[in-house]
Design a protein around this motif. Structure first.
Motif, mmCIF file in Angstrom:
data_model
loop_
_atom_site.group_PDB
_atom_site.id
_atom_site.type_symbol
_atom_site.label_atom_id
_atom_site.label_comp_id
_atom_site.label_asym_id
_atom_site.label_seq_id
_atom_site.Cartn_x
_atom_site.Cartn_y
_atom_site.Cartn_z
ATOM 1 N N ALA A 269 57.486 34.342 37.975
ATOM 2 C CA ALA A 269 57.061 34.903 39.264
ATOM 3 C C ALA A 269 56.849 36.412 39.185
ATOM 4 N N ASP A 270 57.472 37.064 38.223
ATOM 5 C CA ASP A 270 57.313 38.511 38.079
ATOM 6 C C ASP A 270 55.855 38.859 37.781
ATOM 7 N N GLY A 271 55.277 39.675 38.625
ATOM 8 C CA GLY A 271 53.899 40.118 38.423
ATOM 9 C C GLY A 271 52.840 39.148 38.903
ATOM 10 N N PHE A 272 53.244 37.975 39.407
ATOM 11 C CA PHE A 272 52.266 36.950 39.777
ATOM 12 C C PHE A 272 51.399 37.399 40.948
ATOM 13 N N ASP A 273 51.998 38.093 41.911
ATOM 14 C CA ASP A 273 51.223 38.534 43.071
ATOM 15 C C ASP A 273 50.073 39.450 42.666
ATOM 16 N N SER A 274 50.333 40.371 41.742
ATOM 17 C CA SER A 274 49.277 41.296 41.339
ATOM 18 C C SER A 274 48.198 40.588 40.529
ATOM 19 N N GLU A 275 48.588 39.573 39.748
ATOM 20 C CA GLU A 275 47.590 38.809 38.994
ATOM 21 C C GLU A 275 46.688 38.011 39.934
ATOM 22 N N ARG A 276 47.281 37.438 40.965
ATOM 23 C CA ARG A 276 46.471 36.708 41.954
ATOM 24 C C ARG A 276 45.492 37.648 42.645
ATOM 25 N N GLN A 277 45.955 38.844 42.966
ATOM 26 C CA GLN A 277 45.064 39.786 43.634
ATOM 27 C C GLN A 277 43.923 40.201 42.715
ATOM 28 N N TRP A 278 44.220 40.416 41.439
ATOM 29 C CA TRP A 278 43.162 40.740 40.475
ATOM 30 C C TRP A 278 42.114 39.623 40.424
ATOM 31 N N ALA A 279 42.566 38.367 40.415
ATOM 32 C CA ALA A 279 41.631 37.233 40.370
ATOM 33 C C ALA A 279 40.768 37.194 41.632
ATOM 34 N N ARG A 280 41.384 37.450 42.773
ATOM 35 C CA ARG A 280 40.618 37.459 44.036
ATOM 36 C C ARG A 280 39.584 38.584 44.037
ATOM 37 N N ASP A 281 39.993 39.744 43.543
ATOM 38 C CA ASP A 281 39.072 40.884 43.519
ATOM 39 C C ASP A 281 37.889 40.619 42.584
ATOM 40 N N TYR A 282 38.168 40.049 41.434
ATOM 41 C CA TYR A 282 37.115 39.702 40.462
ATOM 42 C C TYR A 282 36.131 38.735 41.117
ATOM 43 N N TRP A 283 36.670 37.692 41.726
ATOM 44 C CA TRP A 283 35.853 36.674 42.393
ATOM 45 C C TRP A 283 35.011 37.298 43.508
ATOM 46 N N SER A 284 35.627 38.177 44.289
ATOM 47 C CA SER A 284 34.900 38.826 45.393
ATOM 48 C C SER A 284 33.773 39.711 44.871
ATOM 49 N N ALA A 285 34.004 40.369 43.743
ATOM 50 C CA ALA A 285 32.966 41.221 43.173
ATOM 51 C C ALA A 285 31.749 40.408 42.728
ATOM 52 N N LEU A 286 31.985 39.129 42.405
ATOM 53 C CA LEU A 286 30.888 38.235 42.009
ATOM 54 C C LEU A 286 30.204 37.577 43.209
ATOM 55 N N ALA A 287 30.722 37.804 44.427
ATOM 56 C CA ALA A 287 30.257 37.076 45.608
ATOM 57 C C ALA A 287 28.742 37.097 45.809
ATOM 58 N N PRO A 288 28.041 38.224 45.550
ATOM 59 C CA PRO A 288 26.582 38.190 45.740
ATOM 60 C C PRO A 288 25.867 37.195 44.825
ATOM 61 N N HIS A 289 26.552 36.726 43.810
ATOM 62 C CA HIS A 289 25.919 35.858 42.814
ATOM 63 C C HIS A 289 26.413 34.407 42.887
ATOM 64 N N HIS A 290 27.352 34.108 43.793
ATOM 65 C CA HIS A 290 27.892 32.746 43.899
ATOM 66 C C HIS A 290 26.777 31.756 44.262
ATOM 67 N N THR A 291 26.780 30.622 43.601
ATOM 68 C CA THR A 291 25.890 29.530 44.006
ATOM 69 C C THR A 291 26.755 28.373 44.503
ATOM 70 N N SER A 292 27.298 27.563 43.593
ATOM 71 C CA SER A 292 28.182 26.467 43.971
ATOM 72 C C SER A 292 29.573 26.750 43.409
ATOM 73 N N VAL A 293 30.438 25.734 43.438
ATOM 74 C CA VAL A 293 31.764 25.865 42.828
ATOM 75 C C VAL A 293 32.205 24.485 42.358
ATOM 76 N N TYR A 294 32.879 24.457 41.204
ATOM 77 C CA TYR A 294 33.386 23.209 40.621
ATOM 78 C C TYR A 294 34.667 22.820 41.360
ATOM 79 N N VAL A 295 34.679 21.609 41.930
ATOM 80 C CA VAL A 295 35.776 21.216 42.815
ATOM 81 C C VAL A 295 37.124 21.198 42.091
ATOM 82 N N ASN A 296 37.143 20.898 40.795
ATOM 83 C CA ASN A 296 38.410 20.885 40.063
ATOM 84 C C ASN A 296 38.999 22.276 39.871
ATOM 85 N N PHE A 297 38.215 23.313 40.122
ATOM 86 C CA PHE A 297 38.707 24.689 39.983
ATOM 87 C C PHE A 297 39.034 25.336 41.331
#
Length: 463
Positions: free
Chosen positions: A393-421
């Motif tokens: 659990a140590d550091g997990f919150d910051s890793e989740r935020q990094w993943a969200r930020d990365y994903w958000s930065a790609l938002a103009p390019h999103h098309t679909s999403v794989y349901v298993n992910f």
């Protein structure tokens, strides 16, 4: 239906009398072992675990859950990113003991029960130089992977896992056993090929097998993350007209502390392109030579090897018990703007176990009619799997935020999403995963096979 921790003891005793598998209660010694799932950030405590050995057990477990109004989770391999294969308070129907595999090498088919893991399936089929297209971590469950679509190392040659599915046996919410194929309950067969566990519990799968291996040209080539802009632009151009036999995944991470990694490289940010050539090794050596020779790689593990060995490549990076969080999206192309995002966020990776996998799509996946299965996104160029992970659990919150930020930065390019992910991201994201037309068709199918939404611990399609 309501969640409940109060289960009629007499009803459980009655189930026990005819149940072939194990019934595990919270005070049993094996309870903590059997409630665990792969994602260590998930800690849920079901009131009852039914470890099924066959269809009769599955039907009996469903009948008990319905009679007691229990929230019910279904587990095959337990690899659900958001932990939907376990629940608090209700019943966990565990298919793990259902391990049957029957290969027919002459007909090139295999029958697989719902508790089988990818590595177990590969072990049996590779004995005959055959394989089902499947995922990239051997302890993933065949059932969950298949029901969401199934992307992996040989999909560009042979299509998704669902594209090789011939038939399924399904226990529905009312406890009935239904067979589905192109010629029998064909609408249900369409729905289970991408629609997840929304329509019942698939107890048996029948797949077509394809020639693969036993040796393939495969493995990762690593460069320093500082070289990522040049490597990714080369990579984009190199795969533009590559053969279907070639499948690649570009990975960003810190170099892992493994025996094969030099100590002075461990912990450094790296970009790797991991490849698998599903054809003759000598052809793969020729096709992969430009990749291996580009720039100044710091490591090169791309070589002829058994397909079974290659399938284990990512296992050390995704063991049971770590904390996993993923954000995902499909993009149409690896444009300069997308590459800029990849480079920027790759340089911000801090956790030694965080990683990004950029899956090359196309080939056979994109040539199959988009309406043939519930799976959506066949025209995607690439699929992002952005993992913000930590060992505890140590550091997990910051890793989740990094993943969200990365994903958000790609938002103009999103098309679909794989349901298993998907994580637990709400109805609109599930709708986005299927597209409006397919989502409406899946809702109609849900009304037919599960009108009360008994099977709702999944990427849920509400009736």
């Amino acid at each position: 239906m309501t969640q409940s921790t109060e289960i009629d003891g007499a009803a459980v005793d009655e189930l026990q009398a005819s149940f072939r598998g194990a019934i595990v209660r919270p005070d049993d010694a094996a309870y903590d072992e059997h409630r665990k799932v792969w994602n260590g950030s998930i800690d849920r405590r079901p009131a009852l675990i039914t470890r099924c050995t066959g269809v009769a057990d599955v039907r009996a477990a469903i009948r008990l859950a319905r009679s007691q109004d229990l929230l019910t989770a279904v587990r095959g391999g337990g690899h659900s990113f958001p932990g939907l294969s376990v629940c608090d308070d209700g019943m966990l129907i565990d298919l793990g003991p259902m391990k049957g595999i029957r290969v027919d090498p002459e007909a090139r088919t295999v029958r697989v029960q719902a508790g089988v893991l990818l590595g177990e399936l590969d072990r049996e089929t590779q004995e005959f130089g055959l394989a089902v297209p499947s995922g990239i971590v051997t302890h993933t469950g065949v059932a969950g992977l298949t029901l969401g679509g199934g992307i992996g190392w040989v999909m560009r040659k042979y299509g998704l896992t669902v594209d090789q599915l011939l038939s399924v046996d399904v226990v529905t919410a009312d406890g009935e056993l239904v067979r589905a194929s192109e010629n029998e309950n064909s609408d249900l067969f369409w729905g289970v090929r991408g629609g997840g566990g929304n329509f019942g519990i698939v107890t048996d799968f029948e797949f077509r097998l394809n020639p693969v291996g036993p040796y393939v040209m495969a493995g990762p080539v690593f460069w320093p993350m500082e070289d990522a802009p040049e490597v990714l632009r080369f990579y984009r151009d190199w795969i533009a007209d590559c053969p279907d036999e070639l499948m690649t995944i570009a990975v960003q991470r810190r170099a892992p502390a493994l025996p094969i990694v030099p100590p002075d490289l461990v912990g450094k940010r790296v970009l790797a392109v991991t490849a698998c050539y599903a054809g003759p090794v000598e052809d793969g050596e020729r096709v992969l030579r430009p990749l291996k020779e580009f720039g100044s790689p710091v490591l090169d593990f791309c070589r002829p090897k058994p397909f079974l060995e290659h399938q284990r490549t990512f296992d050390p990076s995704f063991p049971h018990g770590w904390h996993y969080y993923v954000r995902s999206c499909d993009v149409a192309a690896l444009s300069d703007d997308v590459i800029d995002v990849v480079v920027e966020y790759g340089s911000r990776i801090t956790s030694p176990v965080t990683s990004v996998a950029l899956w090359q799509m196309g080939g056979a996946v994109g040539r199959i009619d988009d309406g043939a299965t519930a799976f959506n996104g066949r025209q995607a160029g690439f699929t992002f799997n952005i993992n913000g992970n930590s060992k505890t659990a140590d550091g997990f919150d910051s890793e989740r935020q990094w993943a969200r930020d990365y994903w958000s930065a790609l938002a103009p390019h999103h098309t679909s999403v794989y349901v298993n992910f998907l994580m637990e991201e709400g109805e609109e994201r599930v709708r986005h995963a299927y597209g409006a037309a397919k989502y409406d068709r899946l809702k109609a199918l849900k009304r037919t096979y599960d009108p009360t939404n008994f099977f709702r611990l999944n990427q849920n399609i509400r009736p």
